[in-house]
Enzyme design. Structure first.
Site, mmCIF file in Angstrom:
data_model
loop_
_atom_site.group_PDB
_atom_site.id
_atom_site.type_symbol
_atom_site.label_atom_id
_atom_site.label_comp_id
_atom_site.label_asym_id
_atom_site.label_seq_id
_atom_site.Cartn_x
_atom_site.Cartn_y
_atom_site.Cartn_z
ATOM 1 N N ARG A 165 36.976 37.650 35.923
ATOM 2 C CA ARG A 165 37.660 37.374 37.181
ATOM 3 C C ARG A 165 38.351 36.018 37.082
ATOM 4 N NH1 ARG A 165 32.476 39.308 38.841
ATOM 5 N NH2 ARG A 165 32.613 41.299 39.957
ATOM 6 N N LYS A 223 29.406 36.710 41.681
ATOM 7 C CA LYS A 223 29.095 37.573 42.815
ATOM 8 C C LYS A 223 27.630 37.976 42.780
ATOM 9 C CE LYS A 223 33.499 39.593 44.150
ATOM 10 N NZ LYS A 223 34.216 40.848 44.463
ATOM 11 N N HIS A 280 45.172 39.561 38.479
ATOM 12 C CA HIS A 280 43.998 40.435 38.526
ATOM 13 C C HIS A 280 44.231 41.713 37.733
ATOM 14 C CE1 HIS A 280 40.050 41.337 40.023
ATOM 15 N NE2 HIS A 280 40.442 42.490 40.517
ATOM 16 N N ARG A 316 42.513 42.031 34.434
ATOM 17 C CA ARG A 316 41.145 42.570 34.475
ATOM 18 C C ARG A 316 41.189 44.093 34.561
ATOM 19 N NH1 ARG A 316 35.736 41.356 35.938
ATOM 20 N NH2 ARG A 316 34.844 42.611 37.620
ATOM 21 N N HIS A 349 30.246 44.229 38.124
ATOM 22 C CA HIS A 349 30.409 45.016 39.346
ATOM 23 C C HIS A 349 29.081 45.134 40.082
ATOM 24 C CE1 HIS A 349 34.275 47.208 37.833
ATOM 25 N NE2 HIS A 349 34.534 46.052 38.386
ATOM 26 N N TYR A 367 38.352 53.262 38.452
ATOM 27 C CA TYR A 367 39.458 53.215 37.497
ATOM 28 C C TYR A 367 39.823 54.599 36.985
ATOM 29 C CZ TYR A 367 39.117 48.144 37.357
ATOM 30 O OH TYR A 367 39.131 46.824 37.698
#
Length: 305
Positions: free
Chosen positions: A142, A165, A238, A241, A272, A281
């Site tokens: 990220r 995160k 982004h 990524r 994630h 995805y």
């Protein structure tokens, strides 16, 4: 009092790694609204009325979604709580189809970044951003993780991504070519700003700001001609990524058990919180949807799964 129940719920969620800042304030607001009306259990009518005071449909849906999740939690111990219906529809907008860079696009982007010059040290600025964008592309990190990377986080085993995160840390292995680029970059970086321990620093000799990265990225994209076209996905930071995730999925094996392990490993690698974000995805990328369709066709016609 519903306010007490909300506080207990927030304590549990935060212990699980969720920050709950914005949502915590909203849930406390809802509890105060409900308590003020003398109702200390969640009631659908009151929840919908409170959520309806928001200015936009999306915000109303998100507000009510918070209460729905709270109600499900509280109802496990107290059946007097009602779980409101999703009266305002979906909380989140459909995610946009990601822009996927080709290998040549990334090479051109990194080269363009290396040519970004700025007084008083144009060579250092170009070296910083070419290394920065290259690392984003080859690791799938990220933007915030790369900006906050510190010198002690670079180890012989790879990069340590600390407390991102959900307050989790993880290790990102580096390909020998990426290790070589960092090895060339770090001596000049240490000479330029020896008092700051961030891996990437600006000309102000402090860690990069998001704005700095966005400006440099836009200049690099414009230089190589990757402009946005109406109705199509646009190239963003982004999206580097996204590209990493899609390329990793393209190498996924055919065997069902190995696919499962591959997805779990990739989800963990990317950091994630839920594997559904990794599976997204598959449905968001036309190339991967084509691969799925071809594999399914082979399966039903007796070929390899």
């Amino acid at each position: 009092m519903l306010s007490h129940d909300v506080q207990a719920y927030l304590t549990v969620r935060r212990a699980m790694g969720f920050a709950m800042k914005w949502s915590g304030n909203l849930l406390r607001s809802f509890a105060a609204f409900s308590d003020a009306q003398g109702q200390h259990n969640i009631r659908s009518e009151i929840a919908i009325k409170w959520a309806a005071s928001a200015p936009s449909a999306r915000t109303r849906a998100r507000r009510l979604g918070l209460v729905i999740r709270l109600a499900r939690y509280l109802r496990a111990e107290n059946q007097n709580h009602e779980v409101p219906p999703p009266a305002f529809g979906r909380e989140e907008r459909p995610r946009r189809t990601p822009y996927i860079y080709s290998r040549k696009d990334i090479q051109r982007l990194v080269q363009a970044a290396s040519e970004i010059g700025c007084y008083p040290n144009p060579e250092y600025r170009g070296l910083t951003y070419s290394t920065f964008f290259g690392l984003l592309a080859c690791t799938g990190m990220r933007l915030s993780e790369t900006i906050n990377l510190r010198l002690p986080d670079i180890t012989a085993d790879g990069l340590i991504i600390r407390n991102t995160k959900f307050r989790k840390s993880r290790l990102i292995p580096l390909h020998p070519t990426a290790q070589a680029v960092l090895k060339r970059y770090l001596p000049k970086r240490l000479l330029f700003a020896p008092l700051d321990d961030h891996v990437f620093v600006s000309l102000r000799k402090h860690k990069l700001l998001r704005h700095d990265a966005y400006v440099a990225f836009r200049k690099s994209i414009e230089k190589v001609g990757l402009q946005r076209h109406s109705g199509l996905p646009r190239p963003t930071i982004h999206a580097l990524r996204h590209t990493f995730a899609v390329r990793a999925l393209e190498t996924c094996p055919d065997d069902r058990d190995r696919i499962t392990r591959h997805m779990v490993a990739l989800s963990t690698y990317l950091g994630h919180s839920d594997i559904k974000h990794t599976y997204w995805y598959l449905e968001a990328t036309p190339e991967l949807m084509t691969n799925i369709a071809e594999s399914t066709q082979r399966y039903f016609t007796g070929g390899r799964q």
